[in-house]
Design an enzyme around this catalytic site. Sequence first.
Site, PDB file in Angstrom:
ATOM      1  N   GLU A   1      -3.275   8.790   8.066  1.00  0.00           N
ATOM      2  CA  GLU A   1      -1.826   8.550   8.014  1.00  0.00           C
ATOM      3  C   GLU A   1      -1.106   9.467   9.019  1.00  0.00           C
ATOM      4  O   GLU A   1      -0.125   9.095   9.625  1.00  0.00           O
ATOM      5  CB  GLU A   1      -1.337   8.820   6.582  1.00  0.00           C
TER       6      GLU A   1
ATOM      7  N   HIS B   1      -7.305   2.593   4.135  1.00  0.00           N
ATOM      8  CA  HIS B   1      -7.088   3.369   5.359  1.00  0.00           C
ATOM      9  C   HIS B   1      -8.378   3.506   6.183  1.00  0.00           C
ATOM     10  O   HIS B   1      -8.322   3.670   7.396  1.00  0.00           O
ATOM     11  CB  HIS B   1      -6.612   4.791   5.020  1.00  0.00           C
TER      12      HIS B   1
ATOM     13  N   ASP C   1       0.881  -1.180   0.000  1.00  0.00           N
ATOM     14  CA  ASP C   1       0.000   0.000   0.000  1.00  0.00           C
ATOM     15  C   ASP C   1       0.913   1.222   0.000  1.00  0.00           C
ATOM     16  O   ASP C   1       2.136   1.097   0.137  1.00  0.00           O
ATOM     17  CB  ASP C   1      -0.902  -0.009   1.242  1.00  0.00           C
ATOM     18  N   SER C   2       0.302   2.396  -0.070  1.00  0.00           N
ATOM     19  CA  SER C   2       1.112   3.617   0.028  1.00  0.00           C
ATOM     20  C   SER C   2       1.624   3.832   1.456  1.00  0.00           C
ATOM     21  O   SER C   2       2.683   4.401   1.650  1.00  0.00           O
ATOM     22  CB  SER C   2       0.272   4.831  -0.383  1.00  0.00           C
TER      23      SER C   2
ATOM     24  N   CYS D   1      -4.319  -1.717  -1.748  1.00  0.00           N
ATOM     25  CA  CYS D   1      -4.540  -0.292  -1.971  1.00  0.00           C
ATOM     26  C   CYS D   1      -5.554  -0.167  -3.103  1.00  0.00           C
ATOM     27  O   CYS D   1      -5.356  -0.723  -4.188  1.00  0.00           O
ATOM     28  CB  CYS D   1      -3.223   0.353  -2.384  1.00  0.00           C
TER      29      CYS D   1
ATOM     30  N   CYS E   1     -11.133   2.460   0.444  1.00  0.00           N
ATOM     31  CA  CYS E   1      -9.741   2.842   0.699  1.00  0.00           C
ATOM     32  C   CYS E   1      -9.334   2.052   1.925  1.00  0.00           C
ATOM     33  O   CYS E   1     -10.082   2.007   2.919  1.00  0.00           O
ATOM     34  CB  CYS E   1      -9.634   4.340   0.969  1.00  0.00           C
TER      35      CYS E   1
HETATM   36  N1  DGL Z   1      -4.920   3.035   1.184  1.00  0.00           N
HETATM   37  C1  DGL Z   1      -4.895   3.430  -0.171  1.00  0.00           C
HETATM   38  C2  DGL Z   1      -6.169   3.124  -0.901  1.00  0.00           C
HETATM   39  O1  DGL Z   1      -6.780   2.134  -0.582  1.00  0.00           O
HETATM   40  C3  DGL Z   1      -4.175   4.677  -0.539  1.00  0.00           C
HETATM   41  C4  DGL Z   1      -4.524   5.946   0.117  1.00  0.00           C
HETATM   42  C5  DGL Z   1      -3.609   7.037  -0.413  1.00  0.00           C
HETATM   43  O2  DGL Z   1      -2.389   6.866  -0.383  1.00  0.00           O
HETATM   44  O3  DGL Z   1      -4.141   8.047  -0.914  1.00  0.00           O
HETATM   45  O4  DGL Z   1      -6.538   3.793  -1.834  1.00  0.00           O
END
Ligand code: DGL
Length: 274
Positions: free
Chosen positions: A154, A188, A12-13, A75, A186
């Site tokens: 984050e 996150h 993931d990021s 992600c 997402c």
């Molecule tokens: N967690 C990621 C997603 O599912 C990336 C969030 C990000 O870096 O903008 O899109």
Amino acid sequence: MPQAMRPIGIFDSGIGGLTVARAISQRFPSHPLIYFGDTAHLPYGEKSPELIRRYASRITRELVDMDCVAIVVACNSASSNALEEVREVAGKAVPVIDVIHPVVQSVAIQFPGESIGVIGTRATIDSGWYQRLLEERGCGVKAKATPLLASAIEEGFHEGKVSSALIEAYLADGFLSGIKALVLGCTHYPLITDQILRSMPSDVMIIDSAEAVAKALSDLDVGISPGVLFEEGSHQSMPLRRFIVSDLTRSFQLGAERFFGAPVTLEERKLRES
Ligand code: DGL
């Protein structure tokens, strides 16, 4: 390395994919995992599709070089913009699982013909993937980009006024009316599920991808099994979990430790130009 011992590669990021990694390690408690957080380049949600493809391809190359048995794109921004490139780099021998197809499949079975809400990053929502895949399976879709949420999470704003105010700003405009389920598009967002729940009508169900992805991985026939148990910190050559980041950042360190409730050792690996 015997097939059963080859690690599962997850990326993931940042910390969001840990929600998927946790579901995977609960399902395969003895199988080694390598988690790659592209902290040097987050947030992915605000990047162009071309850039997301470039980063996702490089990470996949690293994970394949580390002999991963399968790659999990934990992600949504990368799953919706870079899946083809990730598959190409992984090659036929290394299966790739994204976070969108498994959840769409499970939602369409649970809520046939119903209207489904999806929130995610700008990159994910603008790609139109959720909309297309859910509509192909007969569901109605209301999709909304909620771009500040991943960065706030984050940064450690996973509870309290900042994330509540963002959720309120994004969801209090009637977006939730008429939907049966809200997909957290997402990885996150499961970190703020409790707060999202507080702004939801009680008859709307929240769905995240972690369980559906872990199940999709268990359906693969690539020898992922409980295997041999490696204790973290033991003298074994392959620890149970490795956490690699493209930039050692304090926010990832704190976020990962808060998530697991234990100290986490990070390795740094700069992404190579391909
Ligand atoms: N967690 C990621 C997603 O599912 C990336 C969030 C990000 O870096 O903008 O899109």
